[in-house]
Design a protein around this motif. Structure first.
Motif, PDB file in Angstrom:
ATOM      1  N   LEU A 153     -23.371 -15.454  -8.189  1.00 36.39           N
ATOM      2  CA  LEU A 153     -22.280 -15.357  -7.295  1.00 36.39           C
ATOM      3  C   LEU A 153     -21.167 -16.320  -8.274  1.00 36.39           C
ATOM      4  CD1 LEU A 153     -20.541 -14.907  -4.912  1.00 36.39           C
ATOM      5  CD2 LEU A 153     -21.099 -17.440  -3.992  1.00 36.39           C
ATOM      6  N   PHE A 154     -21.572 -17.354  -8.741  1.00 35.55           N
ATOM      7  CA  PHE A 154     -20.509 -18.022  -9.625  1.00 35.55           C
ATOM      8  C   PHE A 154     -20.137 -17.323 -10.986  1.00 35.55           C
ATOM      9  CE2 PHE A 154     -21.387 -22.884  -7.982  1.00 35.55           C
ATOM     10  CZ  PHE A 154     -20.941 -22.526  -6.712  1.00 35.55           C
ATOM     11  N   ALA A 155     -20.988 -16.552 -11.512  1.00 37.78           N
ATOM     12  CA  ALA A 155     -20.458 -15.770 -12.659  1.00 37.78           C
ATOM     13  C   ALA A 155     -19.573 -14.848 -12.291  1.00 37.78           C
ATOM     14  CB  ALA A 155     -21.897 -15.055 -13.223  1.00 37.78           C
ATOM     15  N   GLU A 156     -19.773 -14.096 -11.101  1.00 33.29           N
ATOM     16  CA  GLU A 156     -18.761 -13.103 -10.427  1.00 33.29           C
ATOM     17  C   GLU A 156     -17.482 -13.487 -10.494  1.00 33.29           C
ATOM     18  OE1 GLU A 156     -18.950  -9.868  -9.668  1.00 33.29           O
ATOM     19  OE2 GLU A 156     -20.788  -9.649 -10.740  1.00 33.29           O
ATOM     20  N   LEU A 157     -17.394 -15.110  -9.856  1.00 30.77           N
ATOM     21  CA  LEU A 157     -16.186 -15.676  -9.487  1.00 30.77           C
ATOM     22  C   LEU A 157     -15.407 -16.348 -10.847  1.00 30.77           C
ATOM     23  CD1 LEU A 157     -17.121 -17.490  -6.435  1.00 30.77           C
ATOM     24  CD2 LEU A 157     -15.605 -15.328  -6.554  1.00 30.77           C
ATOM     25  N   ARG A 158     -16.062 -16.812 -11.897  1.00 24.21           N
ATOM     26  CA  ARG A 158     -15.926 -17.436 -12.825  1.00 24.21           C
ATOM     27  C   ARG A 158     -14.611 -16.317 -13.797  1.00 24.21           C
ATOM     28  NH1 ARG A 158     -20.376 -18.980 -14.434  1.00 24.21           N
ATOM     29  NH2 ARG A 158     -20.792 -20.841 -13.100  1.00 24.21           N
ATOM     30  N   PRO A 159     -13.539 -17.033 -14.272  1.00 27.78           N
ATOM     31  CA  PRO A 159     -12.582 -16.121 -15.036  1.00 27.78           C
ATOM     32  C   PRO A 159     -13.453 -15.680 -16.341  1.00 27.78           C
ATOM     33  CG  PRO A 159     -11.523 -17.912 -14.398  1.00 27.78           C
ATOM     34  CD  PRO A 159     -12.763 -18.197 -13.971  1.00 27.78           C
ATOM     35  N   ALA A 160     -12.961 -14.427 -16.826  1.00 28.20           N
ATOM     36  CA  ALA A 160     -13.693 -13.832 -17.940  1.00 28.20           C
ATOM     37  C   ALA A 160     -13.710 -14.652 -19.099  1.00 28.20           C
ATOM     38  CB  ALA A 160     -13.348 -12.637 -18.163  1.00 28.20           C
TER      39      ALA A 160
END
Length: 169
Positions: A153-160
């Motif tokens: 989930l955090f990987a999806e939310l983190r800015p690229a």
């Protein structure tokens, strides 16, 4: 052959703590509300197990903590909800006013059901902090499944453009 497959699946989690309830906020874990009303959870204690689990989690997942983002809380909530749906979570309740939602996910191989609650709060001048709690309905250990779910989930939310990290304390 089945035994070999089971051992191979369990091998990555062999050095992890035998706990099945993981949270990014050990001092104030998000609480389950809707999940307590699910028929499968009737009679099940959905409260956080406390310090004994916290100690094991700190040892097993020392870098897992809250995710801080520069986006406003309402924007972060919408992004987290969309990310959960992209990840295939089954959202059972959402409260946009309180910036929290609950879901469950069914694991692919064994079809275990894990409950998840996501909470977003204001952090500083307009930013937000995301906390997640993921709890397995069955078993005493989860072989790292709940922590991995939070990290996805955090990987999806983190800015690229930001380097990945499991969360900040």
């Amino acid at each position: 052959a089945l035994t070999v497959a089971l051992v191979a699946l369990a091998a990555p989690g062999r050095n992890l703590p035998a706990i099945n309830d993981i949270t990014t906020d050990l001092d104030d874990p998000p609480t389950f509300e809707a999940a307590t009303r699910e028929p499968a959870n009737r009679g099940r204690d959905m409260s956080y197990p406390g310090e004994s689990f916290a100690v094991q989690q700190r040892r097993g997942y020392p870098d897992l903590g809250s995710l801080r983002l520069e986006s406003a809380p309402a924007e972060t909530f919408d992004a987290a909800l969309a990310a959960a749906e992209r990840l295939g979570w089954n959202v059972i309740a959402q409260d946009r006013e309180r910036l929290r939602f609950e879901a469950y996910e069914i694991t692919p191989f064994f079809h275990f059901v894990d409950d998840v609650v996501v909470r977003v709060r204001r952090d500083g001048a307009g930013g937000s902090v995301v906390d997640v709690r993921s709890k397995s309905r069955d078993g005493k250990g989860d072989l790292g499944a709940n922590a991995a779910r939070i990290c996805r989930l955090f990987a999806e939310l983190r800015p690229a453009d930001r380097a990945p990290d499991p969360g900040a304390r």
